[in-house]
Motif scaffolding. Structure first.
Motif, mmCIF file in Angstrom:
data_model
loop_
_atom_site.group_PDB
_atom_site.id
_atom_site.type_symbol
_atom_site.label_atom_id
_atom_site.label_comp_id
_atom_site.label_asym_id
_atom_site.label_seq_id
_atom_site.Cartn_x
_atom_site.Cartn_y
_atom_site.Cartn_z
ATOM 1 N N GLN A 87 0.809 -1.208 0.000
ATOM 2 C CA GLN A 87 0.000 0.000 0.000
ATOM 3 C C GLN A 87 0.850 1.269 0.000
ATOM 4 O O GLN A 87 0.302 2.379 -0.059
ATOM 5 C CB GLN A 87 -0.921 0.004 1.231
ATOM 6 C CG GLN A 87 -1.885 -1.164 1.291
ATOM 7 C CD GLN A 87 -2.683 -1.312 0.017
ATOM 8 O OE1 GLN A 87 -3.278 -0.346 -0.462
ATOM 9 N NE2 GLN A 87 -2.691 -2.510 -0.553
ATOM 10 N N PRO A 141 3.213 3.607 -1.948
ATOM 11 C CA PRO A 141 3.782 3.905 -3.268
ATOM 12 C C PRO A 141 5.224 4.379 -3.138
ATOM 13 O O PRO A 141 5.576 5.116 -2.214
ATOM 14 C CB PRO A 141 2.874 5.023 -3.803
ATOM 15 C CG PRO A 141 2.234 5.623 -2.598
ATOM 16 C CD PRO A 141 2.140 4.542 -1.573
ATOM 17 N N PHE A 159 5.937 3.641 -8.234
ATOM 18 C CA PHE A 159 4.761 4.457 -8.525
ATOM 19 C C PHE A 159 5.082 5.467 -9.622
ATOM 20 O O PHE A 159 4.294 5.702 -10.532
ATOM 21 C CB PHE A 159 4.329 5.180 -7.237
ATOM 22 C CG PHE A 159 3.259 6.213 -7.436
ATOM 23 C CD1 PHE A 159 1.941 5.843 -7.564
ATOM 24 C CD2 PHE A 159 3.581 7.567 -7.480
ATOM 25 C CE1 PHE A 159 0.946 6.797 -7.747
ATOM 26 C CE2 PHE A 159 2.598 8.521 -7.654
ATOM 27 C CZ PHE A 159 1.278 8.143 -7.787
ATOM 28 N N LEU A 188 -3.716 8.108 -2.906
ATOM 29 C CA LEU A 188 -3.944 6.680 -2.686
ATOM 30 C C LEU A 188 -4.049 6.349 -1.207
ATOM 31 O O LEU A 188 -4.379 5.228 -0.835
ATOM 32 C CB LEU A 188 -2.790 5.866 -3.291
ATOM 33 C CG LEU A 188 -2.673 5.875 -4.810
ATOM 34 C CD1 LEU A 188 -1.359 5.255 -5.230
ATOM 35 C CD2 LEU A 188 -3.829 5.125 -5.440
ATOM 36 N N GLU A 210 -8.385 1.962 -0.679
ATOM 37 C CA GLU A 210 -8.280 1.638 -2.094
ATOM 38 C C GLU A 210 -9.132 2.619 -2.889
ATOM 39 O O GLU A 210 -10.140 3.122 -2.417
ATOM 40 C CB GLU A 210 -8.795 0.209 -2.345
ATOM 41 C CG GLU A 210 -7.896 -0.867 -1.786
ATOM 42 C CD GLU A 210 -6.588 -0.969 -2.543
ATOM 43 O OE1 GLU A 210 -6.579 -0.666 -3.755
ATOM 44 O OE2 GLU A 210 -5.578 -1.319 -1.920
ATOM 45 N N ARG A 211 -8.713 2.874 -4.114
ATOM 46 C CA ARG A 211 -9.544 3.688 -4.993
ATOM 47 C C ARG A 211 -10.813 2.911 -5.324
ATOM 48 O O ARG A 211 -10.879 1.703 -5.173
ATOM 49 C CB ARG A 211 -8.795 3.996 -6.287
ATOM 50 C CG ARG A 211 -7.507 4.765 -6.100
ATOM 51 C CD ARG A 211 -7.727 6.107 -5.475
ATOM 52 N NE ARG A 211 -8.589 6.942 -6.293
ATOM 53 C CZ ARG A 211 -8.953 8.158 -5.950
ATOM 54 N NH1 ARG A 211 -8.595 8.672 -4.811
ATOM 55 N NH2 ARG A 211 -9.735 8.875 -6.749
ATOM 56 N N ARG A 236 -4.359 -3.018 -10.298
ATOM 57 C CA ARG A 236 -2.941 -2.862 -9.949
ATOM 58 C C ARG A 236 -2.329 -1.674 -10.681
ATOM 59 O O ARG A 236 -1.572 -0.892 -10.093
ATOM 60 C CB ARG A 236 -2.162 -4.140 -10.274
ATOM 61 C CG ARG A 236 -2.526 -5.331 -9.401
ATOM 62 C CD ARG A 236 -1.438 -6.394 -9.428
ATOM 63 N NE ARG A 236 -1.197 -6.918 -10.757
ATOM 64 C CZ ARG A 236 -1.874 -7.915 -11.303
ATOM 65 N NH1 ARG A 236 -2.871 -8.492 -10.625
ATOM 66 N NH2 ARG A 236 -1.586 -8.360 -12.517
ATOM 67 N N ARG A 279 -2.791 1.993 -9.411
ATOM 68 C CA ARG A 279 -1.970 2.491 -8.314
ATOM 69 C C ARG A 279 -0.583 2.936 -8.776
ATOM 70 O O ARG A 279 0.255 3.321 -7.955
ATOM 71 C CB ARG A 279 -1.819 1.404 -7.244
ATOM 72 C CG ARG A 279 -3.113 1.042 -6.536
ATOM 73 C CD ARG A 279 -2.847 0.078 -5.399
ATOM 74 N NE ARG A 279 -1.901 0.632 -4.430
ATOM 75 C CZ ARG A 279 -2.226 1.466 -3.450
ATOM 76 N NH1 ARG A 279 -3.472 1.865 -3.309
ATOM 77 N NH2 ARG A 279 -1.299 1.917 -2.619
ATOM 78 N N SER A 280 -0.321 2.883 -10.058
ATOM 79 C CA SER A 280 0.977 3.260 -10.608
ATOM 80 C C SER A 280 0.794 4.423 -11.569
ATOM 81 O O SER A 280 -0.314 4.732 -12.006
ATOM 82 C CB SER A 280 1.594 2.064 -11.333
ATOM 83 O OG SER A 280 2.694 2.452 -12.117
ATOM 84 N N GLY A 310 -7.829 5.137 -10.284
ATOM 85 C CA GLY A 310 -6.567 5.564 -9.683
ATOM 86 C C GLY A 310 -6.619 6.962 -9.102
ATOM 87 O O GLY A 310 -7.674 7.605 -9.056
#
Length: 438
Positions: free
Chosen positions: A75, A77, A99, A121, A125-126, A149, A152-153, A178
């Protein structure tokens, strides 16, 4: 909300001090470490909302720290500080799960935007918007998980897949799931922009910079500031624009036409094409360095023929939408033979073609039951998402409806009788073909 905490890992005191001062002025708590060993102690002692690490450390690589945090504290980044111009290191860090990255010398404004995006973030969670990606086939399940996944990047994503498989939908879901969800999502088809206008469209222009530039105009990058820029059919970009796009991605700055200085941009780029970019690189039709920057993470959208068991679910969803848009009281249903025919059909145009087939079937069916004949699959075998045959059929329909309306002095009830269809079907086709706007 508690003040966010950031772990800064760098063996250069000047850089640590710069990052600490910058983040402290943002109201954040900072902790500094000069080595991997110190960073691990800090991480074991308390949770962090963000980690910023140099690529090279005295006792190891920042990439190793990225991988460790990904495994033990997913969790959190992680952003990586890379040497100026070291594109390979930046791409390597993103592939490892970073990230985002920031280059030396550290640009304070870029650093602030990066940390601000990462902190969105924090805490939860989004939202999961992937329920709109319909299907229960394993490939779709995996795709939904991958979207979460990737959300989150900030790594560039390239979406490959046949026409009509939902590449733009996937890009929108990555965006909306995101930290950039509150920012704009700007989509552009690279093959639809005239070559002479490309630079202005992408990067904007100043008033008077060329004939017809009567005012300043922001480009796509500026319009997508804080959000996502989706470059569909990126393989269609000519070579000169590939060079300029590569620079924009590397420097995170753009120069509007007619401007003397560059403008910083904070945009995530997602690209897509139905063509094989790697093959185009081999043929010298696409720059390898741009491919390397765009294709950090590849997402494949599966063709419909690989998941025929999803067709009933998709068909029911599409038919409900068609009925709602057409104002129909009852949702048409496919009979057993029609559904079986759809599941055996190869769908060269994928989901987009399924939509076209069902829209036509709703018009042709008698009542609320769609039969195999209403699908006209034999005519559709030669069609895909953008074939001339589909356009020819629509043009013929428009002409026939216009002629019937003219003969009946625009009495739609009589025109429907003349055409051999119900009033409801005629009303829907008039709206669908845009004849109500004439």
């Amino acid at each position: 909300m508690n003040t966010a905490s950031v772990l800064i890992v760098d063996d250069e005191p000047d850089i640590r001090a710069l990052v600490e001062i910058t983040l402290s002025r943002m109201g954040l708590r900072t902790h500094a470490a000069a080595t991997l060993a110190e960073a691990r102690k800090c991480l074991a002692a308390q949770p962090f909302d963000v980690c910023i690490t140099d690529m090279r450390l005295p006792d190891g690589s920042g990439i190793a720290l990225v991988a460790e945090i990904q495994q033990r504290w997913p969790q959190t980044p992680v952003a990586v500080i890379t040497a100026y111009g070291n594109a390979e290191a930046a791409v390597e860090s993103l592939k490892a799960g970073a990230f985002d990255f920031v280059s030396k010398p550290v640009d304070v404004s870029v650093l602030r935007k990066l940390v601000d995006t990462a902190l969105k973030l924090r805490g939860s969670e989004r939202r999961d918007d992937t329920s709109t990606l319909l299907g229960e086939h394993e490939s779709i399940r995996q795709l939904r998980a991958l979207i979460q996944r990737l959300a989150r990047s900030q790594a560039p994503v390239h979406i490959s897949g046949e026409s009509g498989t939902g590449k733009e939908l996937v890009a929108r879901l990555i965006h909306s799931s995101g930290p950039r969800a509150s920012g704009p999502f700007v989509a552009i088809n690279c093959g639809a922009i005239p070559t002479e206008l490309m630079e202005s469209e992408f990067f904007g222009h100043l008033k008077g910079s060329f004939t017809g530039a009567y005012r300043d105009k922001p480009g796509l990058f500026q319009t997508a500031e804080g959000g996502t820029l989706f470059l569909d059919e990126v393989a269609e970009l000519p070579m000169h624009m590939q060079v300029k796009l590569l620079r924009a991605l590397q420097e995170r700055r753009v120069r509007p036409v007619g401007a003397e200085t560059e403008v910083p941009v904070n945009v995530r780029v997602i690209s897509a094409t139905h063509r094989d970019l790697a093959e185009l690189v081999q043929r010298g039709q696409f720059r390898q360095d741009l491919f390397y920057r765009l294709d950090v993470i590849t997402v494949r959208t599966p063709p419909l023929r690989e998941r025929p068991d999803d067709i009933p679910l998709l068909a029911r969803h599409i038919l409900r939408r068609i009925a709602r848009e057409a104002g129909l009281e009852n949702v048409p249903e496919l009979d057993e033979r029609a559904m079986s025919a759809l599941q055996q059909y190869p769908f060269p145009g994928n989901v987009r073609e399924l939509e076209n087939i069902l829209e036509r079937a709703v018009t042709l069916c008698d009542g609320t039951s769609i039969r195999t004949a209403d699908l006209q699959l034999r005519a559709s075998v030669a069609t895909s998402a953008h074939t001339g045959l589909e356009q020819q059929i629509e043009d013929m329909e428009r002409q026939a409806i216009r002629e019937a309306l003219r003969k009946t002095r625009y009495n739609k009830t009589r025109a429907a009788e003349l055409l051999g269809m119900s009033f409801r079907s005629l009303r829907y086709r008039i709206k669908k073909l845009g004849l109500d706007q004439e």
